[in-house]
Design a protein around this motif. Structure first.
Motif, PDB file in Angstrom:
ATOM      1  N   ASN A  17       0.847  -1.195   0.000  1.00 46.62           N
ATOM      2  CA  ASN A  17       0.000   0.000   0.000  1.00 46.62           C
ATOM      3  C   ASN A  17       0.880   1.242   0.000  1.00 46.62           C
ATOM      4  OD1 ASN A  17      -2.968  -0.943   0.514  1.00 46.62           O
ATOM      5  ND2 ASN A  17      -1.732  -2.125   1.963  1.00 46.62           N
ATOM      6  N   ARG A  18       0.298   2.351  -0.452  1.00 50.91           N
ATOM      7  CA  ARG A  18       1.005   3.629  -0.372  1.00 50.91           C
ATOM      8  C   ARG A  18       0.994   4.119   1.081  1.00 50.91           C
ATOM      9  NH1 ARG A  18       1.888   5.795  -5.414  1.00 50.91           N
ATOM     10  NH2 ARG A  18       0.550   5.010  -7.084  1.00 50.91           N
ATOM     11  N   PHE A  19       2.049   4.795   1.442  1.00 49.02           N
ATOM     12  CA  PHE A  19       2.109   5.383   2.777  1.00 49.02           C
ATOM     13  C   PHE A  19       1.008   6.423   2.956  1.00 49.02           C
ATOM     14  CE2 PHE A  19       3.709   8.448   5.893  1.00 49.02           C
ATOM     15  CZ  PHE A  19       4.027   7.606   6.942  1.00 49.02           C
ATOM     16  N   THR A  20       0.721   7.165   1.883  1.00 41.85           N
ATOM     17  CA  THR A  20      -0.305   8.211   1.963  1.00 41.85           C
ATOM     18  C   THR A  20      -1.713   7.637   2.006  1.00 41.85           C
ATOM     19  OG1 THR A  20      -0.237   8.382  -0.449  1.00 41.85           O
ATOM     20  CG2 THR A  20       1.134   9.920   0.797  1.00 41.85           C
ATOM     21  N   ASP A  21      -1.878   6.367   1.591  1.00 41.67           N
ATOM     22  CA  ASP A  21      -3.219   5.779   1.583  1.00 41.67           C
ATOM     23  C   ASP A  21      -3.700   5.393   2.976  1.00 41.67           C
ATOM     24  OD1 ASP A  21      -3.409   6.054  -1.102  1.00 41.67           O
ATOM     25  OD2 ASP A  21      -2.832   3.997  -1.599  1.00 41.67           O
ATOM     26  N   ILE A  22      -2.776   5.238   3.911  1.00 41.26           N
ATOM     27  CA  ILE A  22      -3.174   4.809   5.257  1.00 41.26           C
ATOM     28  C   ILE A  22      -4.084   5.849   5.893  1.00 41.26           C
ATOM     29  CG2 ILE A  22      -2.317   4.252   7.558  1.00 41.26           C
ATOM     30  CD1 ILE A  22       0.185   3.135   6.237  1.00 41.26           C
ATOM     31  N   GLU A  23      -3.657   7.120   5.826  1.00 39.63           N
ATOM     32  CA  GLU A  23      -4.486   8.182   6.382  1.00 39.63           C
ATOM     33  C   GLU A  23      -5.768   8.352   5.571  1.00 39.63           C
ATOM     34  OE1 GLU A  23      -4.116  12.954   7.497  1.00 39.63           O
ATOM     35  OE2 GLU A  23      -2.363  11.817   6.884  1.00 39.63           O
ATOM     36  N   LYS A  24      -5.683   8.197   4.239  1.00 39.29           N
ATOM     37  CA  LYS A  24      -6.865   8.350   3.399  1.00 39.29           C
ATOM     38  C   LYS A  24      -7.888   7.260   3.695  1.00 39.29           C
ATOM     39  CE  LYS A  24      -6.741   7.142  -0.906  1.00 39.29           C
ATOM     40  NZ  LYS A  24      -6.419   7.079  -2.351  1.00 39.29           N
ATOM     41  N   PHE A  25      -7.432   6.024   3.907  1.00 42.74           N
ATOM     42  CA  PHE A  25      -8.354   4.944   4.220  1.00 42.74           C
ATOM     43  C   PHE A  25      -8.992   5.133   5.595  1.00 42.74           C
ATOM     44  CE2 PHE A  25      -5.710   2.026   1.304  1.00 42.74           C
ATOM     45  CZ  PHE A  25      -6.426   2.484   0.210  1.00 42.74           C
ATOM     46  N   ALA A  26      -8.274   5.766   6.525  1.00 41.45           N
ATOM     47  CA  ALA A  26      -8.834   6.006   7.862  1.00 41.45           C
ATOM     48  C   ALA A  26      -9.987   6.996   7.804  1.00 41.45           C
ATOM     49  CB  ALA A  26      -7.741   6.511   8.794  1.00 41.45           C
ATOM     50  N   ASP A  27      -9.909   7.980   6.919  1.00 42.34           N
ATOM     51  CA  ASP A  27     -10.960   8.992   6.775  1.00 42.34           C
ATOM     52  C   ASP A  27     -11.837   8.737   5.551  1.00 42.34           C
ATOM     53  OD1 ASP A  27      -9.787  10.197   8.964  1.00 42.34           O
ATOM     54  OD2 ASP A  27      -8.510  11.507   7.737  1.00 42.34           O
ATOM     55  N   LEU A  28     -11.974   7.490   5.142  1.00 39.53           N
ATOM     56  CA  LEU A  28     -12.687   7.159   3.916  1.00 39.53           C
ATOM     57  C   LEU A  28     -14.185   7.409   4.072  1.00 39.53           C
ATOM     58  CD1 LEU A  28     -12.379   5.923   1.047  1.00 39.53           C
ATOM     59  CD2 LEU A  28     -12.842   3.693   2.072  1.00 39.53           C
ATOM     60  N   ASP A  29     -14.766   8.078   3.075  1.00 39.16           N
ATOM     61  CA  ASP A  29     -16.207   8.299   3.044  1.00 39.16           C
ATOM     62  C   ASP A  29     -16.889   7.008   2.597  1.00 39.16           C
ATOM     63  OD1 ASP A  29     -18.749   9.235   2.939  1.00 39.16           O
ATOM     64  OD2 ASP A  29     -18.428  10.631   1.267  1.00 39.16           O
ATOM     65  N   GLU A  30     -17.767   6.489   3.437  1.00 38.75           N
ATOM     66  CA  GLU A  30     -18.397   5.197   3.168  1.00 38.75           C
ATOM     67  C   GLU A  30     -19.680   5.328   2.354  1.00 38.75           C
ATOM     68  OE1 GLU A  30     -18.932   3.029   6.723  1.00 38.75           O
ATOM     69  OE2 GLU A  30     -16.796   3.031   7.264  1.00 38.75           O
ATOM     70  N   THR A  31     -19.963   6.515   1.835  1.00 42.39           N
ATOM     71  CA  THR A  31     -21.147   6.691   0.998  1.00 42.39           C
ATOM     72  C   THR A  31     -20.939   5.979  -0.330  1.00 42.39           C
ATOM     73  OG1 THR A  31     -21.529   8.850   2.015  1.00 42.39           O
ATOM     74  CG2 THR A  31     -22.710   8.365  -0.046  1.00 42.39           C
ATOM     75  N   TYR A  32     -21.904   5.115  -0.710  1.00 47.89           N
ATOM     76  CA  TYR A  32     -21.759   4.336  -1.948  1.00 47.89           C
ATOM     77  C   TYR A  32     -22.007   5.211  -3.171  1.00 47.89           C
ATOM     78  CZ  TYR A  32     -22.743   1.018  -5.686  1.00 47.89           C
ATOM     79  OH  TYR A  32     -22.736   0.346  -6.872  1.00 47.89           O
ATOM     80  N   VAL A  33     -21.089   5.159  -4.115  1.00 50.55           N
ATOM     81  CA  VAL A  33     -21.220   5.851  -5.391  1.00 50.55           C
ATOM     82  C   VAL A  33     -21.143   4.805  -6.491  1.00 50.55           C
ATOM     83  CG1 VAL A  33     -20.272   7.588  -6.939  1.00 50.55           C
ATOM     84  CG2 VAL A  33     -20.168   7.931  -4.459  1.00 50.55           C
TER      85      VAL A  33
END
Length: 729
Positions: free
Chosen positions: A114-130
């Motif tokens: 995984n990318r190092f930057t993705d860890i923080e992004k996955f923690a704040d991931l918007d769970e709204t389905y698109v």
């Protein structure tokens, strides 16, 4: 100085500074987090980092052990099982992410990247389905579309000058160009069909290209500079390439699974996966050793099992190395150590083997190979049959006074013929024996056919129990001079099931034939004189002339050989290549400019030796029929076709009659057009002559009436109404 300072203070340099400001790498897009790493203590750290760096480099993402940072648990003194790797830039990190995520590191660990930057992004991931955007389906061309041709035609490719052309072959009105584009389909050396006809390969300075489909679109590329030779696996899953120049990897070369890495430097042979385009493994060339031997590499350098599961490589005199696909790892982690081994061949699979392999209830069909070793000290020469992957010895046969051996498998894997060139005790003369293994029978019995002459060519009948040989006792056989024609004899043999022995059917003596070409369906054979500028004869023979294909019956011993009938004799000056089409109905001969430059071109004949088409083309190099894959019909369906062959033949006869009628109508129409053009020209010529006379003031005679211009010709036809013979006493 104060004046200058005041002027500088009034100028705004902010836009220039912003434009030329050096921007350092910001963020962490070039850093990856690697999970799934073994948990170790510090004593194994150096070894683990080296192995991780090697694994990444092997997949095309080159790193050093210093680029890997591994966190530690100070309480336990062990690692956490993950690490951080810093790459040169974000693009290199993206490539490593795509190639190494999910990659097995060892038997118990798999990389999760995984990318190092993705860890923080996955923690704040918007769970709204698109709902994702659906791309419109774009159908691809079928790579075997040519098999669905309504007329059942075959294709062939020609290479002339710089032009590659693919044509349909059928009835005269159905022969047409299938594809010809000099900007797309071109080659620098030669072209080659894959074994089942799916792809056509072209060779270039940069590597190999594969084309396929109705429009022959580019399907794959393989980067191997200065490639000279290629070889497909039997099932078209893999490709082998060879270059006389060793592989060199420079710093600016692209990296990845499709390209060479530093580990491949110095090698000449490469193995590729056709569907993915990935490089599987490389090897160095092996040249024969010893003084007085020609430094010529044997090709193909790798020999494939019939199911593409194994490929093997010979180290002359030492070993046979068998590699298991698709990983290209050494089968059993060791080679077959065989002192003095000279050559080997894999057993092909027959139709029954292919049917059994598709049935899940059947035991998997094992592969088999045969190899031979020469006489060494007190050990006789030996031929050995070996199964794989069990490596059990199935049969061995000792041979004595052996000079050379050649291995010939029948295409269904039913028989193996070992052509043994033997020398007398004085070693002044050579004679030949044929050792024939009946592979499908218990204990693999061996039959021996003793011959007095030297055999120069051997060929099994496809799907049959017969074979043909070219033998000669000509004293010029060893060193033929220019213009010298070697006299040969051609003999046909067949298995006698009552005695389990091969019996001679017939011998054709005092020929110049040096090449035997069986029809793919058997029965018909062509005897050709190839490579000679003084003789270029083609003899067309039928070995079952007196039998009906639709009715199988036992042939008595008295009738053996009586069905061998010559159908025709032809000649193609300077012929260099002879090849049957997949249906066995047509034969192509070619005179290639690679061998000589006299009357180059190709000709197509039917199975009786009647010439259908002949073209003389300067700079003509190559003619190849497109192969066909095995039929998908079952045994029952094939049997039903044979039983109803006359009904199918009636439909084909009607099509042939319609073709002849069409040709006749076209010929009549063409002749009528020619007569009309002639009459129109005569009328114009008469008018021009009349105008010329008027201009000169001459008197023009009035045109005669049409009835007077006609010329009547009486033709007497005698017709016999009745004929009676009377005896006068």
């Amino acid at each position: 100085m104060s004046v200058t300072s005041d002027i500088d203070d009034g100028i705004d340099y902010s836009d220039i500074e912003e434009k030329y400001r050096v921007r350092l790498e910001e963020g962490f897009d070039n850093i990856l987090v690697i999970d799934g790493i073994p948990v170790i203590d510090k004593s194994k750290l150096e070894k683990l980092l080296a192995k991780i760096a090697k694994e990444f480099t092997r997949k095309g993402a080159a790193i050093k052990p210093d680029d890997v940072s591994m966190p530690w648990n100070d309480k336990t003194g062990k690692s956490h099982g993950y690490a951080f790797i810093e790459f040169r830039n974000a693009d290199a990190a993206t490539y490593a992410l795509n190639e190494l995520n999910g990659h097995p590191f060892d038997a118990k660990h798999t990389f999760l990247v995984n990318r190092f930057t993705d860890i923080e992004k996955f923690a704040d991931l918007d769970e709204t389905y698109v709902e994702p955007h659906r791309e419109e389906y774009q159908p691809k061309e079928h790579l075997r579309a040519w098999l669905a041709d309504p007329q059942g035609r075959d294709q062939y490719v020609t290479y002339r000058g710089d032009e590659v052309s693919i044509r349909w072959h059928g009835r005269p009105s159905q022969c047409e160009t299938a594809y010809e584009d000099t900007n797309n389909l071109r080659t620098e050396l030669y072209v080659s069909w894959s074994p089942l006809g799916t792809y056509i390969a072209t060779l270039h300075r940069q590597g190999v290209r594969l084309y396929g489909g109705p429009s022959f679109q580019l399907q794959a590329r393989f980067f191997h500079p200065l490639v000279r030779l290629i070889d497909f696996s039997p099932c078209e899953q893999y490709l082998v390439t060879w270059s006389h120049e060793p592989i060199v990897v420079s710093e600016d070369m692209p990296q990845g699974p499709r390209f060479f890495s530093a580990e491949d430097e110095g090698n000449n042979i490469a193995v590729w996966d056709i569907k993915t385009g990935h490089l599987l493994r490389t090897f160095p060339s092996i040249l024969p050793e010893g003084e007085g031997t020609k430094k010529q590499m044997a090709w193909p350098a790798l020999k494939w099992s019939a199911d593409d599961k194994y490929t093997a490589r010979l180290t002359p005199g030492q070993q046979i190395s068998v590699y298991e696909l698709p990983g290209m790892g050494l089968q059993g982690k060791k080679s077959l150590k065989i002192d003095g081994v000279v050559d080997f061949e894999w057993c092909p699979h027959g139709e029954n083997d292919r049917e059994d392999s598709t049935k899940t209830t059947k035991k998997p069909v094992e592969s088999m190979l045969a190899y031979w070793t020469p006489e060494v000290t007190n050990q006789p020469a030996r031929v050995t049959l070996l199964n794989f992957p069990g490596r059990a010895v199935l049969r061995q046969k000792n041979l004595f006074n052996v000079s050379e051996c050649r291995l010939y498998w029948q295409n269904q894997g039913d028989f193996l013929c070992v052509r043994v060139d033997r020398h007398t005790k004085t070693k002044k003369s050579i004679f030949c024996n044929l050792e024939i293994f009946r592979v499908r029978e218990k204990d693999y019995p061996v039959e021996v056919v003793e011959l007095k002459d030297t055999v120069t060519d051997f060929s099994w009948e496809p799907k049959g129990e017969r074979f043909a040989i070219v033998a000669s006792s000509d004293p010029n056989l060893g060193n033929p001079g220019p213009g010298v024609t070697i006299k040969t004899d051609i003999s046909f043999y067949q298995l006698d099931r009552s005695k389990n022995d091969f019996k001679l059917l017939r011998t054709l003596a005092n020929r110049t034939t040096n090449t035997i070409r069986w029809s793919p369906r058997g029965r018909h054979v062509v005897l050709a004189t190839v490579g000679s500028m003084s003789k270029s004869e083609l003899e067309f023979w039928d070995l079952d002339f007196n039998s009906d294909e639709t009715v199988k019956k036992e042939v008595s011993k008295e009738e053996w050989g009586t069905g061998i009938q010559q159908l025709g004799i032809a000649d193609h000056y300077g012929v260099t290549d002879v090849e049957w089409d997949p249906s066995g109905r047509y034969l192509a001969t070619a005179a290639s400019a690679w061998t000589h430059t006299i009357e180059n071109g190709y000709a197509i004949w039917d199975f009786r030796g009647q010439e259908i088409e002949k073209l003389l083309l300067d700079r003509f190099k190559q003619f190849l029929w497109r192969p066909r894959p095995p039929s998908l019909l079952t045994k029952e369906q094939k049997l039903a076709v044979r039983r109803n062959l006359r009904e199918y033949a009636r439909a084909f006869d009607e099509a042939d009659a319609a073709e002849e009628t069409t040709v006749s109508a076209e010929l009549v129409a063409q002749r009528k057009r020619a007569v009309d053009e002639w009459n129109a020209w005569r009328l114009r010529a008469a008018e021009d002559a009349a105008d010329a006379k008027r201009q000169r003031g001459k008197r023009i005679e009035p045109a005669r009436k049409q009835e007077e211009a006609k010329e009547e010709i009486e033709v007497w036809i005698d017709e016999v109404v009745e004929q009676v013979e009377e005896v006068v006493e």
